[in-house]
Write an enzyme that holds these catalytic residues in place. Structure first.
Site, short mmCIF file in Angstrom:
data_model
loop_
_atom_site.label_atom_id
_atom_site.label_comp_id
_atom_site.label_asym_id
_atom_site.label_seq_id
_atom_site.Cartn_x
_atom_site.Cartn_y
_atom_site.Cartn_z
N ASP A 108 6.34 -12.47 4.66
CA ASP A 108 6.14 -11.64 3.47
C ASP A 108 6.79 -12.27 2.24
O ASP A 108 7.72 -13.08 2.34
CB ASP A 108 6.77 -10.26 3.68
CG ASP A 108 5.82 -9.29 4.35
OD1 ASP A 108 4.62 -9.61 4.48
OD2 ASP A 108 6.27 -8.21 4.76
N LYS A 135 2.39 -9.06 0.59
CA LYS A 135 1.81 -7.73 0.32
C LYS A 135 2.73 -7.06 -0.69
O LYS A 135 3.81 -6.59 -0.34
CB LYS A 135 1.71 -6.91 1.59
CG LYS A 135 0.69 -7.42 2.59
CD LYS A 135 0.76 -6.69 3.91
CE LYS A 135 0.30 -5.24 3.79
NZ LYS A 135 -1.14 -5.13 3.50
N MET A 167 10.04 2.08 -2.92
CA MET A 167 8.79 1.91 -3.68
C MET A 167 8.57 3.05 -4.67
O MET A 167 7.47 3.59 -4.80
CB MET A 167 7.60 1.81 -2.70
CG MET A 167 7.68 0.62 -1.76
SD MET A 167 6.38 0.59 -0.50
CE MET A 167 6.93 1.94 0.58
#
Length: 247
Positions: free
Chosen positions: A38, A60, A160
């Site tokens: 990642d 991502k 997030m």
């Protein structure tokens, strides 16, 4: 010739600092033929890979061009069927998917970020528990019930949530959370580029917009933020005061 055992191992790389890798994670990386990595993984962690190991970036990131999950899954399966030991290396602690996967847990940024500036997630005077929650869902039905969460005397650790901090703030205030509730935003926790913002819930969107912080960041909401270490924040509530601190 002896047939090699193929496997897929989902490995948590931790929040950023290579010293926070588990021994099991290091062994898995050393044994890998192929590593799908990642964007949020510290590149220094790949130093544990053997010479000749194929490193495949499969980033991502929200709001950025990302590798489709379907492609990643097909690649994992194809490499395993080819007889390879495949590591899917993810930041923090990995999400467990499928049943043919060995999982190596990592230290979650939701634990490491507040700890890095001396914030405990629980405190006998302020919070008897902590809730880990995503800042958004795939649909309105899967979005967290912020108004209900606001009524709980628990620390909120939000992943997030930077892009939707204004919506989150309004929902928490609507649920009864005080505008004076302390808030910490920690970006790139435990890495050399770590930064953090100490503010209040009432000032969060304005303070965050005025800072240089962005994603990926952890948002901590609760009185436990008052415990942020003096060397990191010198936290005090003086109206709209907010501080951005760089290590």
């Amino acid at each position: 010739m002896e047939k090699r055992l193929s496997k897929v191992i989902l490995v948590g790389a931790g929040p950023g600092d290579p010293d926070l890798l588990t021994l099991k994670a290091i062994k898995a990386i050393e044994a890998a033929d192929v590593i799908l990595v990642d964007d949020l993984v510290n590149p220094d962690i790949l130093d544990y890979a053997q010479f000749g190991t194929r490193i495949i970036p499969v980033g991502k990131r929200g709001g950025c061009q990302s590798t489709p999950q379907e492609f990643i899954e097909r690649l994992l399966i194809a490499e395993a069927r080819a007889g390879h030991c495949v590591v899917r290396l993810k930041g923090g602690d990995p999400f467990i998917f499928g049943r043919a996967v060995e999982v190596v847990n990592g230290i979650s940024s939701g634990l490491a970020a507040p700890a890095s500036i001396g914030i405990p997630l629980t405190h006998r005077d302020w919070s008897q528990g902590a809730i880990f929650v995503t800042g958004h869902g795939k649909s309105a039905r899967s979005t967290p019930d912020w108004e209900t969460l606001a009524k709980l005397d628990m620390t909120l650790v939000i992943y997030m949530g930077v892009a939707r901090c204004a919506e989150i703030q309004q929902a928490l205030l609507a649920g009864g959370k005080s505008a004076e509730t302390p808030v910490a935003v920690i970006q790139a926790a435990t890495s050399s580029s770590q930064m953090q913002l100490i503010t209040t819930l009432g000032e969060l969107p304005v303070a965050l917009a005025a800072s240089s912080l962005g994603s990926p960041s952890i948002i901590v909401v609760g009185d436990v933020v008052r415990c942020a270490s003096d060397g990191a924040s010198h936290f005090a509530l003086h109206g709209a005061r907010a501080e951005t601190i760089c290590f």
